[in-house]
Design a protein around this motif. Structure first.
Motif, PDB file in Angstrom:
ATOM      1  N   LEU A  53      -2.486   5.849  -8.169  1.00 43.25           N
ATOM      2  CA  LEU A  53      -3.028   7.306  -7.760  1.00 43.25           C
ATOM      3  C   LEU A  53      -4.170   7.082  -6.595  1.00 43.25           C
ATOM      4  N   LEU A  54      -3.791   7.115  -5.393  1.00 41.01           N
ATOM      5  CA  LEU A  54      -5.273   7.436  -4.503  1.00 41.01           C
ATOM      6  C   LEU A  54      -5.316   8.744  -4.304  1.00 41.01           C
ATOM      7  N   ASN A  55      -7.108   9.533  -5.029  1.00 48.20           N
ATOM      8  CA  ASN A  55      -7.371  10.307  -4.841  1.00 48.20           C
ATOM      9  C   ASN A  55      -8.759  10.370  -4.024  1.00 48.20           C
ATOM     10  N   GLY A  56      -8.620  11.277  -3.074  1.00 44.59           N
ATOM     11  CA  GLY A  56      -9.044  11.813  -1.509  1.00 44.59           C
ATOM     12  C   GLY A  56      -8.728  12.660  -0.993  1.00 44.59           C
ATOM     13  N   ASP A  57      -9.067  13.564   0.117  1.00 36.95           N
ATOM     14  CA  ASP A  57      -9.182  14.625   0.919  1.00 36.95           C
ATOM     15  C   ASP A  57      -8.352  13.852   2.046  1.00 36.95           C
ATOM     16  N   LEU A  58      -6.624  13.699   1.891  1.00 37.06           N
ATOM     17  CA  LEU A  58      -5.683  13.220   2.461  1.00 37.06           C
ATOM     18  C   LEU A  58      -5.773  14.289   3.570  1.00 37.06           C
ATOM     19  N   PRO A  59      -5.101  13.596   4.534  1.00 42.61           N
ATOM     20  CA  PRO A  59      -4.518  14.762   6.035  1.00 42.61           C
ATOM     21  C   PRO A  59      -3.481  15.705   5.875  1.00 42.61           C
ATOM     22  N   VAL A  60      -2.962  17.412   5.326  1.00 42.26           N
ATOM     23  CA  VAL A  60      -2.185  17.567   5.239  1.00 42.26           C
ATOM     24  C   VAL A  60      -0.573  17.635   5.860  1.00 42.26           C
ATOM     25  N   GLY A  61       0.269  16.990   5.662  1.00 43.70           N
ATOM     26  CA  GLY A  61       1.305  17.206   7.001  1.00 43.70           C
ATOM     27  C   GLY A  61       1.661  16.357   8.349  1.00 43.70           C
ATOM     28  N   GLU A  62      -0.063  15.012   7.650  1.00 35.55           N
ATOM     29  CA  GLU A  62       0.062  13.984   8.379  1.00 35.55           C
ATOM     30  C   GLU A  62       1.478  12.897   8.111  1.00 35.55           C
ATOM     31  N   LYS A  63       1.495  11.421   8.460  1.00 36.46           N
ATOM     32  CA  LYS A  63       2.087  11.022   8.198  1.00 36.46           C
ATOM     33  C   LYS A  63       1.159   9.126   8.544  1.00 36.46           C
ATOM     34  N   MET A  64       1.929   8.845   7.254  1.00 39.32           N
ATOM     35  CA  MET A  64       0.849   8.049   6.841  1.00 39.32           C
ATOM     36  C   MET A  64       1.457   6.397   5.801  1.00 39.32           C
ATOM     37  N   LEU A  65       0.811   5.165   6.434  1.00 40.25           N
ATOM     38  CA  LEU A  65       2.117   4.280   5.929  1.00 40.25           C
ATOM     39  C   LEU A  65       1.094   3.579   4.890  1.00 40.25           C
ATOM     40  N   PHE A  66       1.389   2.835   3.886  1.00 43.02           N
ATOM     41  CA  PHE A  66       1.008   2.020   3.105  1.00 43.02           C
ATOM     42  C   PHE A  66       0.692   0.559   2.954  1.00 43.02           C
ATOM     43  N   ARG A  67       0.543  -0.691   2.382  1.00 34.54           N
ATOM     44  CA  ARG A  67       0.966  -1.534   1.979  1.00 34.54           C
ATOM     45  C   ARG A  67       0.500  -1.939   0.861  1.00 34.54           C
ATOM     46  N   VAL A  68       0.857  -3.156   0.159  1.00 34.28           N
ATOM     47  CA  VAL A  68       0.361  -3.752  -1.359  1.00 34.28           C
ATOM     48  C   VAL A  68      -0.053  -5.268  -0.902  1.00 34.28           C
ATOM     49  N   THR A  69      -0.934  -5.666  -1.710  1.00 34.97           N
ATOM     50  CA  THR A  69      -1.183  -6.926  -1.792  1.00 34.97           C
ATOM     51  C   THR A  69      -1.821  -7.440  -2.840  1.00 34.97           C
ATOM     52  N   ALA A  70      -1.437  -8.599  -3.637  1.00 33.43           N
ATOM     53  CA  ALA A  70      -1.126  -9.447  -4.883  1.00 33.43           C
ATOM     54  C   ALA A  70      -2.092 -10.542  -4.317  1.00 33.43           C
ATOM     55  N   VAL A  71      -3.046  -9.888  -5.660  1.00 34.95           N
ATOM     56  CA  VAL A  71      -4.539 -10.829  -5.852  1.00 34.95           C
ATOM     57  C   VAL A  71      -4.002 -12.121  -7.350  1.00 34.95           C
ATOM     58  N   ASN A  72      -5.124 -13.072  -7.103  1.00 33.78           N
ATOM     59  CA  ASN A  72      -5.079 -13.957  -8.766  1.00 33.78           C
ATOM     60  C   ASN A  72      -6.023 -14.708  -8.036  1.00 33.78           C
ATOM     61  N   ILE A  73      -6.012 -16.018  -8.909  1.00 32.43           N
ATOM     62  CA  ILE A  73      -7.612 -16.494  -9.091  1.00 32.43           C
ATOM     63  C   ILE A  73      -7.380 -18.155  -7.676  1.00 32.43           C
ATOM     64  N   ALA A  74      -5.764 -17.979  -7.338  1.00 34.30           N
ATOM     65  CA  ALA A  74      -4.994 -18.768  -6.168  1.00 34.30           C
ATOM     66  C   ALA A  74      -5.454 -18.720  -4.691  1.00 34.30           C
ATOM     67  N   GLY A  75      -5.247 -16.215  -5.182  1.00 30.61           N
ATOM     68  CA  GLY A  75      -5.673 -16.477  -3.383  1.00 30.61           C
ATOM     69  C   GLY A  75      -5.469 -15.183  -3.500  1.00 30.61           C
ATOM     70  N   ARG A  76      -4.680 -14.561  -2.496  1.00 32.08           N
ATOM     71  CA  ARG A  76      -4.490 -13.275  -2.368  1.00 32.08           C
ATOM     72  C   ARG A  76      -2.502 -13.854  -1.525  1.00 32.08           C
ATOM     73  N   SER A  77      -1.736 -12.673  -1.841  1.00 30.95           N
ATOM     74  CA  SER A  77      -0.513 -13.030  -1.137  1.00 30.95           C
ATOM     75  C   SER A  77      -0.225 -12.168   0.104  1.00 30.95           C
ATOM     76  N   PRO A  78       0.783 -12.094   0.675  1.00 27.46           N
ATOM     77  CA  PRO A  78       0.737 -11.840   1.671  1.00 27.46           C
ATOM     78  C   PRO A  78       1.374 -10.018   1.449  1.00 27.46           C
ATOM     79  N   PRO A  79       0.542  -9.317   2.375  1.00 32.88           N
ATOM     80  CA  PRO A  79       1.299  -7.820   2.005  1.00 32.88           C
ATOM     81  C   PRO A  79       2.160  -7.340   2.652  1.00 32.88           C
ATOM     82  N   ALA A  80       2.524  -6.364   1.024  1.00 35.46           N
ATOM     83  CA  ALA A  80       3.739  -5.502   1.667  1.00 35.46           C
ATOM     84  C   ALA A  80       4.005  -4.053   1.790  1.00 35.46           C
TER      85      ALA A  80
END
Length: 793
Positions: free
Chosen positions: A438-465
């Motif tokens: 859950l993103l808590n913050g003052d996001l601009p109402v009415g704007e279009k935004m993109l998000f990406r997710v990256t997995a992390v473990n002890i071996a490093g970071r995965s490519p973002p989705a």
């Protein structure tokens, strides 16, 4: 000394003087004075009863009784009594001791009464009585006291002589009715007869003789057969009470606890010849009462005991199979509605498992070992990896030894971390969590935004989705809703000049757009004030006018979502006068009127009309009809020879109109007959036909003086006191009713005495009368009442 003789009749025991002499017997329907007859046993509660004993003086004696409580709902009440009414419970102490025990297995109550160091006064008849709600039982027993004799170390020579003398003088028994002898004997011989037959309770003897002489058993004149002493019935069953009358035509009354019973579906009265029956249907605990059958002054009594049957289970529980986590319902049916039911459950051993290892983190090509302990050796286990059952292979080996399923040995080939779970043979459900953030913050109402997710473990970071499309930022939407108050759901009515303040709450998020309309058009803010907040809107009118009436529409809107309500406001005022009031017909002493409704109805319905009349001579108006619904009426009881005019007021919910509609023409009531009427001049100067009368009143009590005057035109009346005109003094009230003049004086004092004058004046002259008013005051001085009078002349 004469020896007591034994009456031959069979019955209860009579106490005898010698301790070893058998007690005398009485007739069946009689009992010993000082003792009560044994009550009839309604139910056998006593399983063990105390027995009569002969106690040794100075020794202890104990009586034991046992009560069966298996059929009781509550603890029984036990009483130990001596004679008729002496309750021994109040005598508990060193001499009398009571003990109570309870056996939970047999449900038996055991009661003990111990008399410590018996004395001569303990001899007599006793009774134990046990009661429990509608059940009772009792038992009687006797105690006779004798001296210690040889056991005490001394010889009682007089006793030995008495016994020897009795043996020598034994005579055949003779049946003697002692009470018949006493009834026929003189009162002076009572003591001699009682001594002869061994009766020691002289007071009880006299009481019984008085009762026998006073209350002779007489046969009932009204009843051939009375009610039984008691009736017993189970709860819910029917019971029948029956009597037989000597007179088949006699009327009977049935009473319950002193209150008369009326025939109904519950109580049914039957009459067959001389037999009268009371049938009580579906008996409840409320029917457990005393009943009477009354004929004139004769009554027949009985008691009805309602037994409550034990609650039984009519429908047993059924086995139920459910899945873990689901709701389960059990149903059982009992014999009585509203019964108190308790539910019990016992736990069942179920096989469980216990992992002996926690999560492991290993490197590639290292070996991992997992163990699982189960509660039963016979239970087999299964291993799962990511929800898929693991099959033994060269790389994965599984064993089952005793209560341990495992160890499971697995060699990791890659760097992925696998999750192993052990399961019993019974089916289970596996749940996998869904990752969210859950993103808590003052996001601009009415704007279009993109998000990406990256997995992390002890071996490093995965490519973002990356998301496939952009997300539009919006507020959380709550549908608009108007909460219209109850008083606004119907027509809202106010009078002209009153304040209008309407508060209408609403909800919606984001804040909705509020719009007011009147009769479909935008609202003029110059006539109405509107104030709107985040949660409500207010319509305010400081002074309501007729133009504020109409249909108002409130609308709250969020984008394409909208909610609206309509409310109707009606501002009303008094109506105008009726128009075109006309006398349409005159006959006899009657006149018919018609008119049209007013042009202005005050913005509401006309509820009625008020009609008044006035003759042209006096010009005084009198109401003849009120709240007349129709625009026409007939006025009756008019006076012959007078000419009348009429006026009409209109009415609505605000009241009567300020002005009236006056008839255009008049109604003249003609005189009947053939004689010629010569008009006479009725004008005359004032003349008092009834003068004022001197009065004497008491101070503090209101008084009135009156007189009567005649004159035309109507004279003007002036009241004076001591030649001074009485003005608008609130102490005085002046009235004029058709020439009868009255002056009321409120609570006169001593200073209100004097000479009062009434003067009548018109254009033709004047006249006056006067009287003297005496005001007396009551004054207390030195305990004497004196009368003080103030008279002014």
């Amino acid at each position: 000394m004469p020896e007591p003789k034994k009456p031959g009749a069979k019955g209860e025991k009579v106490e005898a003087t010698p301790a070893d002499k058998p007690a005398e017997e009485l007739p069946e329907d009689e009992h010993v004075p000082g003792e009560e007859p044994q009550m009839s046993q309604i139910s056998g509660l006593l399983v063990e009863k105390p027995q009569s004993v002969t106690a040794v003086k100075g020794k202890n004696v104990t009586f034991v009784t046992k009560v069966d409580s298996s059929q009781m709902l509550r603890k029984p009440t036990m009483k130990w009594l001596k004679g008729k009414w002496m309750d021994l419970g109040s005598k508990a102490g060193k001499h009398l001791q009571f003990k109570e025990t309870y056996d939970r297995n047999t449900k038996i109550y055991t009661y003990e009464m111990t008399i410590v160091k018996v004395v001569d006064g303990d001899a007599g008849g006793y009774r134990c009585e046990v009661t429990s709600k509608d059940k009772c039982d009792s038992c009687t027993f006797d105690i006779s006291v004798e001296d210690a004799g040889e056991d005490a170390g001394e010889l009682d020579f007089s006793g030995l002589l008495k016994k020897r003398e009795r043996k020598q003088k034994e005579e055949p028994e003779i049946d003697v009715d002692v009470w018949e002898i006493l009834k026929n004997a003189k009162p002076c011989d009572y003591e001699k007869i009682a001594f002869e037959y061994g009766i020691t309770d002289l007071r009880g003897l006299l009481k019984r003789l008085k009762k026998m002489k006073k209350v002779e058993p007489k046969k009932s004149d009204a009843f051939l057969k009375k009610l039984d002493p008691a009736y017993s019935v189970e709860k819910g069953k029917k019971i029948q009470l029956s009597v037989e009358l000597a007179d088949p035509n006699a009327q009977v009354k049935w009473l319950k606890n002193g209150q008369e019973i009326k025939p109904s579906a519950k109580y049914i009265f039957e009459s067959v010849g001389g037999i009268r029956k009371l049938i009580i249907n579906k008996c409840t605990l409320a029917d457990d009462a005393a009943y009477e059958c009354v004929i004139g002054e004769e009554k027949s009594f009985t008691e009805v005991f309602v037994q409550e049957p034990p609650v039984t289970i009519t429908k047993m529980l059924d086995d139920v199979h459910v899945v873990v986590g689901e709701k389960v319902e059990f149903e059982v049916e009992v014999s009585e509605e509203g019964a108190n039911v308790k539910c019990f459950f016992s736990s069942v051993n179920r096989p469980t498992n216990k992992l002996t290892n926690s999560d492991l983190t290993l490197k590639a090509a290292e070996q991992a070992v997992f163990k699982c302990e189960v509660s039963d050796e016979k239970v087999t286990g299964k291993w799962f990896k990511d929800g898929v059952e693991v099959i033994p292979s060269d790389r994965i080996k599984m064993t089952h030894i005793g209560r341990y399923s495992g160890p499971l040995t697995a060699t990791l080939i890659d760097s992925c971390i696998s999750k192993l779970t052990s399961s019993l043979t019974s089916p289970i459900l596996l749940y996998y969590p869904l990752c969210s953030f859950l993103l808590n913050g003052d996001l601009p109402v009415g704007e279009k935004m993109l998000f990406r997710v990256t997995a992390v473990n002890i071996a490093g970071r995965s490519p973002p989705a990356v998301m496939a499309q952009a997300v539009t930022i919006r507020e959380i939407v709550e549908r608009p809703k108007i909460r219209l108050p109850r008083q606004l759901r119907t027509k809202y009515i106010k009078r002209v000049g009153e304040k209008v303040n309407l508060v209408i709450p609403f909800q919606g998020k984001p804040r909705p757009v509020v719009t007011w309309l009147k009769d479909g058009a935008p609202l003029d803010t110059g006539l109405v004030n509107i104030r709107t907040s985040d949660v409500d809107t207010i319509l305010f009118i400081r002074q309501a006018a007729r133009e504020h009436s109409g249909q108002y529409t409130l609308s709250v809107q969020i984008e394409n979502m909208e909610d609206k309500v309509n409310l109707e406001i009606q501002i009303v005022d008094k109506p105008g006068p009726p128009i075109a009031v006309t006398v349409t017909d005159v006959w006899g002493f009657n006149a018919a009127l018609e008119w049209k409704p007013p042009k202005d109805n005050g913005n509401c319905e006309i509820t009625g009309y008020t009609i008044q009349k006035a003759d042209l001579k006096t010009k005084e108006w009198f109401t003849v009809l009120e709240h007349n619904r129709r625009p026409s009426c007939t006025v009756s009881d008019l006076v012959m020879g007078n000419e009348y005019t009429f006026r009409v007021f209109s009415e609505n919910i605000c009241g009567m109109s300020d002005d009236a509609g006056i008839s255009k023409n008049t109604a003249a009531i003609a005189k009947t007959g053939t004689y010629i009427l010569v008009e006479k001049d009725m004008c005359s100067s004032p003349k008092f036909i009834t003068p004022l009368v001197d009065r004497s009143v008491i101070a503090g009590y209101s008084a009135a003086i009156s007189c009567a005057v005649r004159g035309h035109p109507k004279p003007k009346i002036i009241w004076m006191k001591n030649k001074m005109i009485i003005g608008e003094d609130p102490k005085y009230l002046m009235q004029n009713n058709q020439g009868v003049l009255t002056l009321n004086i409120r609570k006169p004092s001593l200073f209100d005495g004097g000479k009062y004058t009434c003067r009548a004046i018109n254009d033709l002259g004047e006249d006056e009368v006067e009287c003297k008013l005496e005001v007396r005051g009551m004054v207390k001085n030195f305990h004497q009442v004196q009368c003080v009078t103030l008279t002014m002349t």
